[in-house]
Design a protein around this motif. Structure first.
Motif, PDB file in Angstrom:
ATOM      1  N   LEU A 165      55.991  71.752  68.050  1.00 21.14           N
ATOM      2  CA  LEU A 165      56.158  71.275  66.729  1.00 21.14           C
ATOM      3  C   LEU A 165      54.996  70.273  66.521  1.00 21.14           C
ATOM      4  O   LEU A 165      54.515  70.224  65.535  1.00 21.14           O
ATOM      5  N   LEU A 166      55.101  69.461  67.481  1.00 24.45           N
ATOM      6  CA  LEU A 166      54.112  68.324  67.206  1.00 24.45           C
ATOM      7  C   LEU A 166      52.734  68.794  67.589  1.00 24.45           C
ATOM      8  O   LEU A 166      51.765  68.230  66.697  1.00 24.45           O
ATOM      9  N   ALA A 167      52.443  69.605  68.319  1.00 19.18           N
ATOM     10  CA  ALA A 167      51.162  70.065  68.282  1.00 19.18           C
ATOM     11  C   ALA A 167      50.409  70.650  67.280  1.00 19.18           C
ATOM     12  O   ALA A 167      49.521  70.560  66.730  1.00 19.18           O
ATOM     13  N   MET A 168      51.441  71.495  66.754  1.00 16.90           N
ATOM     14  CA  MET A 168      50.920  72.255  65.513  1.00 16.90           C
ATOM     15  C   MET A 168      50.676  71.174  64.225  1.00 16.90           C
ATOM     16  O   MET A 168      49.738  71.319  63.341  1.00 16.90           O
ATOM     17  N   HIS A 169      51.558  70.325  64.164  1.00 19.99           N
ATOM     18  CA  HIS A 169      51.378  69.193  63.051  1.00 19.99           C
ATOM     19  C   HIS A 169      50.062  68.143  63.288  1.00 19.99           C
ATOM     20  O   HIS A 169      49.365  67.641  62.433  1.00 19.99           O
ATOM     21  N   LEU A 170      49.778  68.092  64.739  1.00 17.43           N
ATOM     22  CA  LEU A 170      48.561  67.363  64.990  1.00 17.43           C
ATOM     23  C   LEU A 170      47.248  67.917  64.863  1.00 17.43           C
ATOM     24  O   LEU A 170      45.959  67.076  64.446  1.00 17.43           O
ATOM     25  N   GLN A 171      47.288  69.115  65.057  1.00 18.25           N
ATOM     26  CA  GLN A 171      45.873  70.077  65.005  1.00 18.25           C
ATOM     27  C   GLN A 171      45.119  69.805  63.751  1.00 18.25           C
ATOM     28  O   GLN A 171      43.918  69.610  64.003  1.00 18.25           O
ATOM     29  N   PRO A 172      45.391  69.489  62.641  1.00 18.21           N
ATOM     30  CA  PRO A 172      44.477  69.466  61.551  1.00 18.21           C
ATOM     31  C   PRO A 172      43.783  68.034  61.402  1.00 18.21           C
ATOM     32  O   PRO A 172      42.976  67.748  60.848  1.00 18.21           O
ATOM     33  N   PHE A 173      44.502  67.203  62.332  1.00 20.47           N
ATOM     34  CA  PHE A 173      44.173  65.720  62.309  1.00 20.47           C
ATOM     35  C   PHE A 173      43.340  65.085  63.323  1.00 20.47           C
ATOM     36  O   PHE A 173      43.258  63.952  63.378  1.00 20.47           O
ATOM     37  N   CYS A 174      43.420  65.655  64.310  1.00 23.06           N
ATOM     38  CA  CYS A 174      42.837  65.566  65.645  1.00 23.06           C
ATOM     39  C   CYS A 174      42.002  66.226  66.056  1.00 23.06           C
ATOM     40  O   CYS A 174      41.978  67.573  65.996  1.00 23.06           O
ATOM     41  N   PRO A 175      40.718  65.733  66.829  1.00 18.22           N
ATOM     42  CA  PRO A 175      39.580  66.703  67.163  1.00 18.22           C
ATOM     43  C   PRO A 175      40.011  67.799  67.952  1.00 18.22           C
ATOM     44  O   PRO A 175      39.514  69.121  67.784  1.00 18.22           O
ATOM     45  N   LEU A 270      55.821  60.268  63.002  1.00 19.49           N
ATOM     46  CA  LEU A 270      54.709  60.144  63.607  1.00 19.49           C
ATOM     47  C   LEU A 270      53.406  60.842  62.857  1.00 19.49           C
ATOM     48  O   LEU A 270      52.437  60.159  62.604  1.00 19.49           O
ATOM     49  N   VAL A 271      53.838  62.125  62.588  1.00 18.04           N
ATOM     50  CA  VAL A 271      52.545  62.807  61.910  1.00 18.04           C
ATOM     51  C   VAL A 271      52.426  62.029  60.558  1.00 18.04           C
ATOM     52  O   VAL A 271      51.209  62.320  59.970  1.00 18.04           O
ATOM     53  N   VAL A 272      53.371  61.876  59.713  1.00 18.36           N
ATOM     54  CA  VAL A 272      53.148  61.238  58.593  1.00 18.36           C
ATOM     55  C   VAL A 272      52.256  60.011  58.675  1.00 18.36           C
ATOM     56  O   VAL A 272      51.543  59.633  57.853  1.00 18.36           O
ATOM     57  N   SER A 273      52.711  59.174  59.495  1.00 15.88           N
ATOM     58  CA  SER A 273      52.020  57.806  59.731  1.00 15.88           C
ATOM     59  C   SER A 273      50.578  58.170  60.204  1.00 15.88           C
ATOM     60  O   SER A 273      49.569  57.365  59.707  1.00 15.88           O
ATOM     61  N   LEU A 274      50.383  59.233  60.831  1.00 10.45           N
ATOM     62  CA  LEU A 274      48.879  59.608  61.375  1.00 10.45           C
ATOM     63  C   LEU A 274      48.171  60.240  60.015  1.00 10.45           C
ATOM     64  O   LEU A 274      46.874  59.618  59.669  1.00 10.45           O
ATOM     65  N   MET A 275      48.672  60.932  59.066  1.00 13.28           N
ATOM     66  CA  MET A 275      48.207  61.564  58.185  1.00 13.28           C
ATOM     67  C   MET A 275      47.832  60.282  57.126  1.00 13.28           C
ATOM     68  O   MET A 275      46.694  60.596  56.552  1.00 13.28           O
ATOM     69  N   VAL A 276      48.339  59.507  56.636  1.00 15.98           N
ATOM     70  CA  VAL A 276      48.234  58.160  55.797  1.00 15.98           C
ATOM     71  C   VAL A 276      47.365  57.368  56.543  1.00 15.98           C
ATOM     72  O   VAL A 276      46.926  56.152  55.631  1.00 15.98           O
ATOM     73  N   ASN A 281      41.956  61.700  56.777  1.00 11.99           N
ATOM     74  CA  ASN A 281      43.028  62.708  57.030  1.00 11.99           C
ATOM     75  C   ASN A 281      43.810  62.984  55.490  1.00 11.99           C
ATOM     76  O   ASN A 281      44.390  64.212  55.648  1.00 11.99           O
ATOM     77  N   VAL A 282      43.801  62.359  54.585  1.00 10.05           N
ATOM     78  CA  VAL A 282      44.404  62.889  53.343  1.00 10.05           C
ATOM     79  C   VAL A 282      43.436  63.865  52.838  1.00 10.05           C
ATOM     80  O   VAL A 282      43.903  65.098  52.460  1.00 10.05           O
ATOM     81  N   GLU A 283      42.254  63.882  53.076  1.00  8.32           N
ATOM     82  CA  GLU A 283      41.323  64.925  52.547  1.00  8.32           C
ATOM     83  C   GLU A 283      41.578  66.146  53.311  1.00  8.32           C
ATOM     84  O   GLU A 283      41.508  67.409  52.858  1.00  8.32           O
ATOM     85  N   LYS A 284      41.598  65.887  54.563  1.00 14.57           N
ATOM     86  CA  LYS A 284      41.854  67.160  55.681  1.00 14.57           C
ATOM     87  C   LYS A 284      43.220  67.730  55.192  1.00 14.57           C
ATOM     88  O   LYS A 284      43.320  68.917  55.101  1.00 14.57           O
TER      89      LYS A 284
END
Length: 312
Positions: A165-175, A270-276, A281-284
């Motif tokens: 679940l975490l990996a799936m959420h992180l993929q759009p925002f981490c290289p 954690l994912v929301v904190s990374l996104m904002v 990340n918002v554009e991604k």
């Protein structure tokens, strides 16, 4: 109002940071098998210990009363009663939310429905996790993730689905994100981690019962100078000492070895904190929504209508 460092800690974490808690954590790392069992129990059940006699604690830890007495003396107390009093003094009468719930359930007339009880524990776990969340630690983890070359996410057993679940959420925002274990087990995980470097971050997830392979592989990643982030349940967890940063999720459950409800909530936080954390990340996130919208049920109705061409 901004919470102070003391207010932002759950009672369990605050206890672990006390002088007595630190002594118990040292026993976890250096003591005998029986001493580690006692220290682990004290770190996880401080409130309960204040009401236990020496015989009851010995039974809970499956050791002799003589071992309990010797343990108390070896960490600096005259006897068990003095150690129990010190535990109560550190707690200062503050009950953990989950412990409050457990006591309330036990005092009820008649048995609660197992389903209702499970849901109540889930709600209490999320509440306790939110109350104890160290925002400064969360910010440091987000900072590490935004600068990592590769983010590795690892969990075994019941934590495998949390890692996915975490990996799936992180993929759009981490290289680059690698789910270390997936369906391949320890051998595949070791293969993925073989190339980990000091530029990378390993997020390791484990809740009771802890998987031994997780601890071994986390130690390997640490030896390669990678940054270690642990998602676990308690300062008594073997992952707490291994990590550069720890995020705690309460996992108490009356029947299961542990509950994953608060862990899922923590992952989402954690994912929301990374996104904002930055505009990129918002554009991604917006581009991701646009890219997948055509594959979602009812997407046509949600998308704005295209302007019609003028008739000639």
């Amino acid at each position: 109002m901004k919470k102070s460092a003391h207010e932002s800690q759950s009672p369990e974490v605050a206890f672990a940071h006390s002088e007595l808690g630190q002594a118990l954590i040292r026993v976890l790392g250096e003591g005998s098998s029986s001493y580690r069992t006692i220290a682990d129990y004290l770190l996880r059940n401080q409130v309960r210990v204040t009401a236990l006699g020496i015989e009851e604690l010995a039974e809970s830890c499956q050791v002799s009363t003589a071992t309990i007495s010797r343990f108390a003396r070896d960490i600096g107390f005259k006897n068990y009663a003095a150690m129990r009093g010190a535990v109560a003094e550190v707690l200062q009468g503050v009950l953990q939310p989950v412990e409050k719930l457990r006591n309330n359930i036990e005092r009820r007339e008649g048995a609660a429905s197992p389903a209702t009880e499970s849901l109540e524990f889930a709600a209490a776990n999320i509440g306790a996790t939110g109350k104890g969340l160290a925002l400064s630690e969360m910010d440091k983890v987000v900072h590490k993730l935004t600068r990592a070359g590769t983010v590795y996410v690892m969990g075994f057993g019941l934590s495998t689905h949390l890692a996915g679940l975490l990996a799936m959420h992180l993929q759009p925002f981490c290289p680059h994100v690698v789910e270390v274990a997936g369906h391949g087990g320890t051998e595949v995980a070791a293969g993925h981690l073989a190339t980990i470097t000091a530029k990378d971050v390993l997020i390791v997830i484990s809740f009771p019962r802890y998987a031994l392979d997780v601890i071994r592989l986390a130690n390997f990643a640490r030896s390669r100078q990678a940054s270690i982030v642990s998602l676990t349940d308690s300062p008594a967890s073997p992952l707490a000492e291994l990590a550069d940063h720890v995020l705690y999720a309460q996992s108490s459950h009356p029947v299961l070895p542990s509950s994953s409800t608060a862990a899922v909530a923590l992952i989402e936080a954690l994912v929301v904190s990374l996104m904002v954390s930055n505009k990129d990340n918002v554009e991604k996130a917006a581009r991701l929504t646009e890219a997948i919208s055509a594959y979602l049920y009812g997407a046509d109705a949600a998308l704005p209508a295209r302007p019609k061409k003028n008739a000639r």
